[in-house]
Design an enzyme around this catalytic site. Structure first.
Site, short mmCIF file in Angstrom:
data_model
loop_
_atom_site.label_atom_id
_atom_site.label_comp_id
_atom_site.label_asym_id
_atom_site.label_seq_id
_atom_site.Cartn_x
_atom_site.Cartn_y
_atom_site.Cartn_z
CG HIS A 282 -1.80 1.18 1.36
ND1 HIS A 282 -3.13 1.15 1.02
CD2 HIS A 282 -1.55 2.45 1.76
CE1 HIS A 282 -3.66 2.35 1.22
NE2 HIS A 282 -2.72 3.16 1.67
CD GLU A 283 1.52 3.64 3.68
OE1 GLU A 283 1.71 4.71 3.05
OE2 GLU A 283 0.47 3.43 4.33
CG HIS B 121 0.23 6.27 -0.70
ND1 HIS B 121 -0.83 6.92 -1.31
CD2 HIS B 121 -0.29 5.68 0.42
CE1 HIS B 121 -1.93 6.71 -0.59
NE2 HIS B 121 -1.63 5.96 0.45
CG HIS C 2 0.24 8.99 -6.91
ND1 HIS C 2 -0.88 9.27 -6.16
CD2 HIS C 2 0.05 9.64 -8.08
CE1 HIS C 2 -1.69 10.04 -6.86
NE2 HIS C 2 -1.16 10.29 -8.03
ZN LIG Z 1 -2.92 5.20 2.00
#
Ligand SMILES: [Zn+2]
Length: 671
Positions: free
Chosen positions: A461-462, A465, A468
């Site tokens: 998940h991290e 990010h 991105h």
């Molecule tokens: Zn998040």
């Protein structure tokens, strides 16, 4: 004077020179950087020349470079490696910074220049990205109240400051209620509790100065208690206390505070010319209107409620077999669901763990980014703020892309949770700036360090990010990387979690720490199935809260939020044995501050998108389909906030997201 934070950084890739900085450097650096920023702002606001994009918007973009540096270094160490001095600095900085930034957003001379440009926008010959930055800058000022004059302006300041203090009271009341209540457990009250819950209850007892184990209202203790305790009477007592937080009829009661907050929010929205607070809040979001939010939530609600109702029948039957008559209650659900989970797909966490080595999972997250986007990761030696931090240089076709830093282990000086931040965001203006991105997690240390499946998901998940940020390719920093709508920002991160679930990824990287053997097929299937368990319950408790949040902020503020809440729940047919995930008197997301007010839906909104986006890969022929990967980078991962979220998604997918993939993923409709 040479403050190392404000001097030139001669480290590799100009990563902050952490080892040269001492805590005494922060306060003077902050003061100097804020003063420099103010001087830049004044120069822009007082510029005698006719406003132009360059002398106003670009000048604003370029201003505050020193302040960015100070804050990126400070917030990195304050969050991940704090100490009493840093905590004190944080208390000192926080009001200073909010005064600093609100001084800028209420600077009338500055706003006049921005507004002048906005009105002449069609004659300015701007690129698409420039037009977007102008629109966002102007809108930011207007939403902060910069366009208000006279009485309206004065009232806005009053409303904002009252809202801030109400938010603080709400939080403090909630903390007080959570701190004050506990239930002592005698030895015979421990029946059914596994060792880890007993240990946590004993630790909590010591903290409370009790003579033995206790249950408190902290989620990490009460939820496992409700899940495992065979004592129905104690479950009921604990659940009722948990559900009553903020509604005990004493001086920490939050119900009147909630009502006043809703009234003031409505007033704030109306002062700015919006019909309701929901309309104001959703203007900047992908969802844009309350109707679209409700539509989406209701599409998920119906199948989730149907599943929850069917599950309730199964759990009721189990309860009756236990000799308990009457309806299944909210304090029974988790207990019987846990029994059912054990019977249907018992996943032995202890046997699973050796297959999830931290280093192998990091490799897996890098390998997926390599197959999808051609990124390569090489260890980098750089002076960081803690010996546990590791850094990599990220390249593509031999060209530098970013620096990625991982700080994975829990320690006392780190706040809880996991997060990603850009210590330096990507930008091309005023000069080329490559990102330095950090992931901070709280995994248990070990040799080798082993993760739970949830931990591994957090890592992906991290890292989503981080991608991105690292793949961002825009000109202006204010719209770079994760500077996107709140209901869009979790798309890249939640989407990336799907690659952990790709069987070939687990087969290659989930290898046993001692034997090196890949995870057995049966275990792999169990892991993937267990993720869907009890989704009827989880979806219902979440969506109910999201619908109440929305109803609170649409139209006129309710005089009595509690009866409004009851009305909404009755309308949707809330199942008896499921409570809202957050009921009004303790709904901190909505009342502690503005962050998730009329915005609690956004978790679900993002999840609908990530499921739908991953389905695009599967439809195209697989998780690593190169065309889809290219479309994802071009339209979502590289574009930051340079276009409307909806346009970005349309460009990637060719249509808007549908709920079907989410419902399948949560097992709420047949796959
Ligand atoms: Zn998040």
């Amino acid at each position: 004077m040479t403050n190392p934070i404000l001097s030139d950084w001669t480290t590799p890739f100009e990563i902050a020179p952490f080892t040269a900085i001492s805590d005494g450097d922060f306060a003077p650096a902050l003061d100097e950087a804020m003063a420099a920023h103010n001087a830049q702002i004044d120069a822009i606001a007082d510029n005698p020349d006719v406003p132009s994009f360059a002398n106003t918007i670009e000048a604003l973009e370029a201003a505050g470079e020193q302040l960015d540096r100070v804050l990126s270094v400070f917030f990195t160490v304050a969050g991940a490696d704090s100490n009493p001095k840093r905590e004190e600095l944080q208390r000192e900085f926080s009001p200073k910074l909010s005064a600093h930034f609100s001084g800028i957003s209420s600077n009338k001379d500055l706003f006049r220049r921005v507004a002048d440009l906005w009105h002449r926008r069609d004659d300015l010959d701007l690129s698409d990205e420039q037009a977007r930055v102008l629109m966002l800058t102007h809108r930011g000022f207007v939403r902060a109240g910069a366009a208000l004059e006279g009485e309206a302006d004065a009232r806005m300041q009053e409303v904002k400051s009252r809202l801030a203090s109400l938010g603080t009271s709400f939080t403090q009341n909630l903390l007080a209620d959570e701190r004050d209540w506990f239930m002592e457990l005698a030895e015979e009250d421990l029946d059914g509790l596994p060792d880890f819950v007993i240990a946590a209850a004993r630790a909590a007892g010591e903290e409370k100065g009790a003579n033995g184990p206790v249950v408190t209202l902290s989620r990490s203790l009460i939820v496992p208690f409700l899940q495992f305790s065979s004592r129905r009477d104690l479950r009921e007592k604990a659940y009722r206390a948990w559900a009553a937080r903020g509604a005990n009829g004493n001086e920490t009661d939050n119900r009147e505070i909630a009502a006043e907050i809703l009234t003031l929010r409505e007033e704030r929205a109306k002062l700015l010319g919006y019909d309701s607070f929901a309309e104001f809040k959703l203007e900047t979001e992908m969802a844009r209107s309350p109707d679209r939010v409700r539509d989406l939530l209701m599409q998920v609600w119906e199948p989730a409620k149907a599943r929850a109702d069917a599950d309730a029948d199964i759990l009721t039957a189990m309860m009756q077999e236990d000799g308990v008559n009457g309806p299944l209650e909210a304090w029974d659900w988790r207990y019987y669901a846990e029994k059912r989970r054990k019977a249907e797909h018992d996943l032995d966490e202890a046997a699973l763990k050796p297959y999830l080595q931290l280093d192998r999972m990091i490799e897996a997250s890098f390998a997926c980014a390599n197959r999808l986007f051609g990124l390569e990761f090489a260890s980098l030696d750089a002076p960081l703020y803690h010996p546990d931090c590791r850094a990599w240089e990220v390249t593509r076709n031999g060209k530098h892309v970013a620096v990625f830093i991982g700080d994975y282990f829990a320690r006392g000086s780190k706040r809880s949770g996991a997060w990603c931040s850009a210590m330096r965001a990507q930008a091309k203006f005023p000069e080329e700036q490559t990102p330095v991105v950090i992931n901070v997690c709280n995994f248990a240390k070990g040799d080798p360090a082993l993760l739970s499946y949830d931990d591994a998901r957090t890592l992906f998940h991290e890292f989503g990010h981080a991608l991105h940020q690292m793949l961002s390719n825009v000109t202006y920093e204010s719209i770079s990387g994760t500077s996107v709508a709140r209901d869009f920002v979790e798309l890249p991160s939640q989407l990336y979690e799907h690659w952990l679930e790709v069987p070939e990824v687990l087969a290659e990287y989930a290898t046993h720490a001692e034997t090196g053997e890949p995870m057995p097929q049966a275990m792999l299937e169990k892991v993937l199935k267990a993720a869907n368990f009890d989704q009827g319950f989880q979806t219902v408790e979440y969506v109910a809260s999201a619908l109440v949040d929305l109803a609170f902020h649409e139209g006129s503020a309710p005089a009595d939020p509690m009866s409004k809440q009851a009305e909404v729940l009755a309308e949707i047919g809330m199942p008896n044995a499921i409570g809202m995930r957050h009921a009004t008197p303790h709904f901190a997301h909505v009342f502690a501050g503005d962050g998730y007010s009329a915005g609690y839906y956004s978790y679900m909104w993002s999840e609908v998108m990530d499921a739908d986006a991953f389905a695009a890969f599967e439809e195209a022929g697989g998780a690593f389909d190169p065309e889809r990967a290219k479309a994802l980078e071009e339209n979502i991962l590289s574009t930051g906030g340079s276009r409307e979220a909806e346009d970005l998604y349309l460009a990637f997918r060719g249509r808007l997201p549908g709920v079907e993939a989410l419902l399948k993923g949560r097992g709420l409709i047949a796959a």
